[in-house]
Structures are given as C-alpha cells and as structure tokens.
Write a protein that holds these residues in place. Structure first.
Motif, PDB file in Angstrom:
ATOM      1  N   THR A 168       0.822  -1.212   0.000  1.00 27.07           N
ATOM      2  CA  THR A 168       0.000   0.000   0.000  1.00 27.07           C
ATOM      3  C   THR A 168       0.857   1.264   0.000  1.00 27.07           C
ATOM      4  O   THR A 168       0.342   2.382  -0.021  1.00 27.07           O
ATOM      5  CB  THR A 168      -0.915   0.007   1.226  1.00 27.07           C
ATOM      6  N   GLY A 169       2.181   1.060   0.028  1.00 29.52           N
ATOM      7  CA  GLY A 169       3.107   2.186   0.025  1.00 29.52           C
ATOM      8  C   GLY A 169       3.878   2.288   1.313  1.00 29.52           C
ATOM      9  O   GLY A 169       3.352   2.015   2.405  1.00 29.52           O
ATOM     10  N   THR A 198       8.348  -9.748  -2.086  1.00 33.81           N
ATOM     11  CA  THR A 198       6.991  -9.488  -2.582  1.00 33.81           C
ATOM     12  C   THR A 198       6.290  -8.375  -1.830  1.00 33.81           C
ATOM     13  O   THR A 198       5.336  -7.793  -2.333  1.00 33.81           O
ATOM     14  CB  THR A 198       6.137 -10.767  -2.493  1.00 33.81           C
ATOM     15  N   GLY A 199       6.757  -8.092  -0.624  1.00 30.81           N
ATOM     16  CA  GLY A 199       6.125  -7.056   0.171  1.00 30.81           C
ATOM     17  C   GLY A 199       4.950  -7.588   0.963  1.00 30.81           C
ATOM     18  O   GLY A 199       4.401  -8.661   0.681  1.00 30.81           O
TER      19      GLY A 199
END
Length: 235
Positions: A29-30, A51-52
């Motif tokens: 989402t940042g 991948t985050g």
C-alpha cells in the motif's frame, strides 16, 4: 526455518540465542516497515521482503520446528510438530505462543498461549508414552508365549531365536529356553561382571554377587547376543 527431530532417549542441547535481525519490508500500500526479529525467530523472510506485505499484520515470526518423525513406505511423516510463533502486529493478541500440530499431514494446529497449556499437552504425551511402554512389555510377553507354543516339545527351542529376540524377549523366558543356571561367585573366570559358559540346555551364568539387578540383566542379554553372534545367528 529449520526442523529439529528428537530421537528417543536423547535431549536436544540448547542452542545459543541468535543475533536479532532487523529487516525492512516494503508495504504494497506504500511505504515500508522495519521490524527486529526476536532471537528465537529462524524464519526466512526473503519472500516477504521480495513481494512485500499487504499490511503489517501479515508478518509473523516463526521458530524452529520440533517434531517426532517416522518413515512409512519410504515416506517421511511427523507427529507432535511444535514451534514458537508470533504475529507482532495482530490486533487481538500479539504475544508469542506455541503452535502445536498433532498430526503433521493435516497441518491443523492448536495455539497454546501459556506455559500451563504447553505443560498440559506434555502430560498427555507422557501418559501416552507410559501406555506405549506397557504395550512394549505386553508384546514381549505375547511373543514369548507364542514362541513357547510353537516349540512345545522341541529339544532345541533356542535355535530359532534371533538377535532381536534375545534383545527383547523377557529375560526369565530366555534363561529357561537356554537352560541357564545362575551362580553367584567371586570367581567368574573373566574380567567382567558376569560370564556365560556351556552350551544351550546346560549353560552356566556366573555373576559377581554385588552386581545391581539392572546391570545384571543388561549384561546377561549382552552375553546371550555375543554367544548368538559368535555362532552366526540370524538378526
């Protein structure tokens, strides 16, 4: 994450605590979030970094797995898998807990949230182990009875006994089958706590008088196994 298998009669030594790792994870989402793993966390967070995370709540710390493993038809199976787990950003309970998976193939785990709950599960396992020990004794007695029935009237009942039989059948039965007379004496003729002489049907077991019962039994089995091995007996 590694897996530790605990064999019977073996205590896994405590490993030194790992150096805490501080890792920065990208958020889908940042932005990013930086988290320090506890010393017991051995999870490989590479994929999380690559991948985050959708949100911080997706991050978990996982410790090494301990499990009782066995093989069946060439395949590895495990029971009583357990490890430390923590979801540090969980909204309900972010404390570490033990995840217990009773049967590995199901993947279904139980969250044990206190040492008291873990101890309760340990007591269940200990009770089960005591029942298994009783079952082992019953198996030995049943196999001795079966051997006796199969060799009733046989003049050489010892001939069919294997090394495994000598290691597991009740010792009083083996002494009877081999026709062993036990003699306590200071002169056993060898530098040992006991010595076995003669041939089956008329064997003499010479034992030092002060030998403890547990040692006497284990060394008697060893003497029978050595006799069996020297004559090329079956395993």
């Amino acid at each position: 994450m590694t897996k530790t298998t605990i064999p019977a009669t073996f205590t896994e030594p405590k490993q030194p605590a790992a150096e805490p790792r501080t890792i920065t994870y990208p958020l889908k989402t940042g932005g990013t979030i930086t988290v320090t793993c506890p010393g017991w966390c051995t999870a490989d967070h590479t994929s999380d970094v690559a991948t985050g995370l959708v949100e911080p709540g997706d991050l978990s710390h996982d410790g090494d797995v301990v499990a009782l493993e066995y093989q069946q038809e060439g395949r590895d199976h495990s029971v009583l898998q357990a490890r430390l787990v923590q979801w540090p950003f969980a909204t309900d309970d972010s404390r570490p807990y033990v995840e217990l998976v009773p049967e590995g193939s199901t993947g279904l785990g139980i969250a044990l949230t206190s040492a008291v709950e873990v101890d309760n599960e340990i007591r269940k396992v200990q009770a089960h182990l005591r029942l298994l020990m009783d079952l082992s004794d019953k198996l030995a007695e049943a196999q001795a009875a079966d051997h006796a029935a199969d060799h009733r009237g046989d003049l050489t009942p010892w001939a069919s006994l294997t090394r495994t039989d000598l290691a597991s059948l009740p010792l009083p039965y083996l002494i009877r089958v081999f026709g062993i007379t036990v003699v306590e004496t200071e002169d056993i003729g060898r530098k040992a706590v006991l010595a076995l002489y003669g041939e089956p049907g008329a064997m003499e077991l010479r034992v030092l008088p002060d030998v403890p019962q547990v040692l006497r039994e284990s060394q008697t089995r060893r003497a029978l196994i050595d006799w069996h091995t020297a004559r090329g007996g079956a395993a």
